[in-house]
Design a protein around this motif. Sequence first.
Motif, mmCIF file in Angstrom:
data_model
loop_
_atom_site.group_PDB
_atom_site.id
_atom_site.type_symbol
_atom_site.label_atom_id
_atom_site.label_comp_id
_atom_site.label_asym_id
_atom_site.label_seq_id
_atom_site.Cartn_x
_atom_site.Cartn_y
_atom_site.Cartn_z
ATOM 1 N N ASN A 1 -3.914 -0.195 -4.020
ATOM 2 C CA ASN A 1 -2.705 -1.032 -3.931
ATOM 3 C C ASN A 1 -2.907 -2.155 -2.906
ATOM 4 N N PHE A 2 -3.512 -1.796 -1.772
ATOM 5 C CA PHE A 2 -3.739 -2.803 -0.728
ATOM 6 C C PHE A 2 -4.639 -3.919 -1.261
ATOM 7 N N ALA B 1 -3.519 4.307 -2.303
ATOM 8 C CA ALA B 1 -3.001 3.348 -1.319
ATOM 9 C C ALA B 1 -4.012 2.228 -1.073
ATOM 10 N N THR B 2 -5.291 2.585 -1.081
ATOM 11 C CA THR B 2 -6.337 1.575 -0.856
ATOM 12 C C THR B 2 -6.351 0.566 -2.001
ATOM 13 N N SER C 1 0.838 -1.195 0.000
ATOM 14 C CA SER C 1 0.000 0.000 0.000
ATOM 15 C C SER C 1 0.880 1.255 0.000
#
Length: 169
Positions: free
Chosen positions: A101-102, A98-99, A33
């Motif tokens: 990617n997570f 980032a979300t 992330s």
Amino acid sequence: MNVLDAILTRRSIRKYNGIPVSIEEIKDLVRFSMFAPSAVNKQPWHFIIIYDKEMLEKITQFHPHAGMLTQAAAAVLICGDESLAHTPAYWPVDCAAATQNFLLAAHGKGLGAVWLGIYPREERISAMKSLMNLPVHIQPFSLISLGHTDVPGRIADRFKPERIHLNKW
Ligand SMILES: Cc1cc2nc3c(=O)[nH]c(=O)nc-3n(C[C@H](O)[C@H](O)[C@H](O)COP(=O)(O)O)c2cc1C
């Protein structure tokens, strides 16, 4: 799994099989992330890993679409840090990257995950802030429900050629 397959076969997973997910596995997902792009590379994010069943249950009391948390192995709250962001407008954009990617990393590791929206809904933001005891400059952005799953990834055909515009609208 290569990145193109991961993008196509990632789905929101809301059913989990009860197998625990270790803190090390979750920290590893957070690492992916943190490799997301962010405006001026400010990386204005924090991650709260939530295992506590009581906390997860409390979230279902104010979040209308989070019932799966009672079955999840854990959840991760992705927060924006206003004191780190390039400008106030950018932290939600950075946290969205980032979300995603997570979610892709979780899928790549064979875990099931779903993005639960917090920002920009004021009632969810304020309930989450008080539940998590967040400092004033920390904004809850998204909650990711996570667990091992028996639900397979699958491709949903969403390609819409009419949404592509060449040179001008
Ligand atoms: C900003 C945002 C908020 C979302 N909030 C929820 C939610 O509260 N509960 C939920 O079950 N799914 C939520 N989702 C997941 C979407 O329902 C899901 O991504 C969408 O139906 C497409 O399905 P897919 O993720 O399987 O491709 C959210 C997704 C996004 C991007």
